[in-house]
Design an enzyme around this catalytic site. Structure first.
Site, PDB file in Angstrom:
ATOM      1  CE1 TYR A 176     -25.121  49.309  40.629  1.00 42.24           C
ATOM      2  CE2 TYR A 176     -25.672  47.401  39.296  1.00 42.24           C
ATOM      3  CZ  TYR A 176     -24.858  48.009  40.237  1.00 42.24           C
ATOM      4  OH  TYR A 176     -23.802  47.325  40.773  1.00 42.24           O
ATOM      5  CB  CYS A 177     -32.018  46.167  38.957  1.00 41.63           C
ATOM      6  SG  CYS A 177     -33.426  46.974  38.183  1.00 41.63           S
ATOM      7  CB  THR A 178     -31.283  42.835  35.157  1.00 40.49           C
ATOM      8  OG1 THR A 178     -30.739  42.161  36.292  1.00 40.49           O
ATOM      9  CG2 THR A 178     -30.877  42.154  33.873  1.00 40.49           C
ATOM     10  N   GLY A 204     -32.065  50.110  33.044  1.00 40.27           N
ATOM     11  CA  GLY A 204     -31.188  49.136  33.688  1.00 40.27           C
ATOM     12  C   GLY A 204     -29.828  48.969  33.029  1.00 40.27           C
ATOM     13  CB  ILE A 205     -27.088  46.543  33.825  1.00 44.44           C
ATOM     14  CG1 ILE A 205     -27.190  46.787  35.326  1.00 44.44           C
ATOM     15  CG2 ILE A 205     -25.640  46.343  33.421  1.00 44.44           C
ATOM     16  CD1 ILE A 205     -27.167  45.507  36.152  1.00 44.44           C
TER      17      ILE A 205
END
Ligand code: ZN
Length: 299
Positions: A176-178, A204-205
């Site tokens: 996961y990433c932004t 993403g998040i």
């Protein structure tokens, strides 16, 4: 809340990035948008803020653009602009893994996992969750139980994985990433390296925090964003502080950059500690002749 902050990307072919930048700058200026948009041969990545009507028009125009078919946006309500300036720039890569042979996510990438499935799969046995962001982002907030690669920039990630492959072998991997753009490449790279079961958090998040069903569950702390807000809440159900004050180790999630302009490291610390240490990460940085914290007080 008359404003919106948009976060978006699309991997696509942009044949002439320079011409695209000129055209795109005009559009953003016309709509009074501020923020940062990067254009590369491999696509577009941006975050901008503006009035609701202007940002709505911007999204409609981009969605109809022949080259940007399929682009999607994460939208955050805001009470004002989240940027001071507008930068539309050409880049060699949207995100850089520093590989000799770069990954094209349109050819190889991990499977997309919706927030609800991500929430469930995170808890399953034989699953490892890897944060694809940098340590300072992880330290302000992350998924419960996620692995924290010890990296300061994204391009260090492949090397870190190679040195820590025992963590991943034989496991299902979730990344996961932004907003999702880094995972598109990173999960593709993992597959190319031979890991078979690789999933990435779709959207993403940012999307996970807004999803009606999961509402940010199992996210601890805040999420770092690359605008004047510095960080935003994700978990709508509870707020656990995981950040630690750089100076005294107490729970804290307030962020600022080291006052030495050459260092500029992102730090977590209280206002009082920032003042006590002249906004610097170390004594050395505090003594820098262009210490911004000192200059601010003097002027
Ligand atoms: Zn410093």
């Amino acid at each position: 809340m008359n404003y919106q902050v948009l976060l978006f990307y699309l991997y696509t072919d942009i044949d002439n990035p320079e011409a695209f930048v000129t055209e795109h700058t005009e559009l953003c200026k016309k709509l009074n948008l501020l923020g940062r948009v990067l254009i590369a041969k491999e696509g577009i990545n941006g975050t901008v803020s503006g009035l609701i009507s202007d940002t709505d028009e911007y999204m409609a125009i981009l969605q109809q653009h022949p080259v940007l078919k399929g682009i999607s946006f994460k939208v955050d309500p805001a009470s004002q602009h989240a940027f001071k300036k507008l930068h539309v720039r050409v880049r060699d890569f949207l995100v850089n893994l520093s590989l000799e042979d770069d990954v094209n996510p349109r050819e190889i990438t991990g499977r997309y996992v919706k927030p609800k499935d991500f929430y469930q799969q995170m808890k399953e046995e034989d699953t490892v969750v890897i944060d694809a962001r940098n340590t300072y982002e992880y330290d302000v907030g992350h998924f419960k139980g996620a692995i924290r690669p010890d990296i300061e920039t994204f391009r260090e990630l492949p090397q870190w994985i190679k040195e820590n492959q025992q963590l991943l072998q034989g496991k299902r991997i979730l990344t996961y990433c932004t907003g999702g753009i880094r995972c598109e490449k990173f999960s593709g790279w993992l597959k190319r390296e031979g890991y078979e079961d690789v999933g990435q958090l779709e959207g993403g998040i940012a999307t996970y925090g807004q999803d009606e069903e999961v509402r940010g569950k199992d996210w601890l702390g805040q999420m770092v964003v690359f605008d004047e807000r510095l960080s935003v809440p994700i978990n709508q159900l509870e707020h656990v502080i995981v950040g630690v004050d750089h100076y005294d180790g107490t729970p804290q999630e307030r962020m600022f950059n080291c006052s030495n302009p050459d260092c500029n490291k992102r730090l977590i610390g209280s206002e009082e500690n920032e003042r006590l240490h002249m906004g610097a990460c170390s004594e050395e940085c505090a003594k820098h002749p262009r210490n911004r914290y000192l200059n601010k007080i003097i002027s």
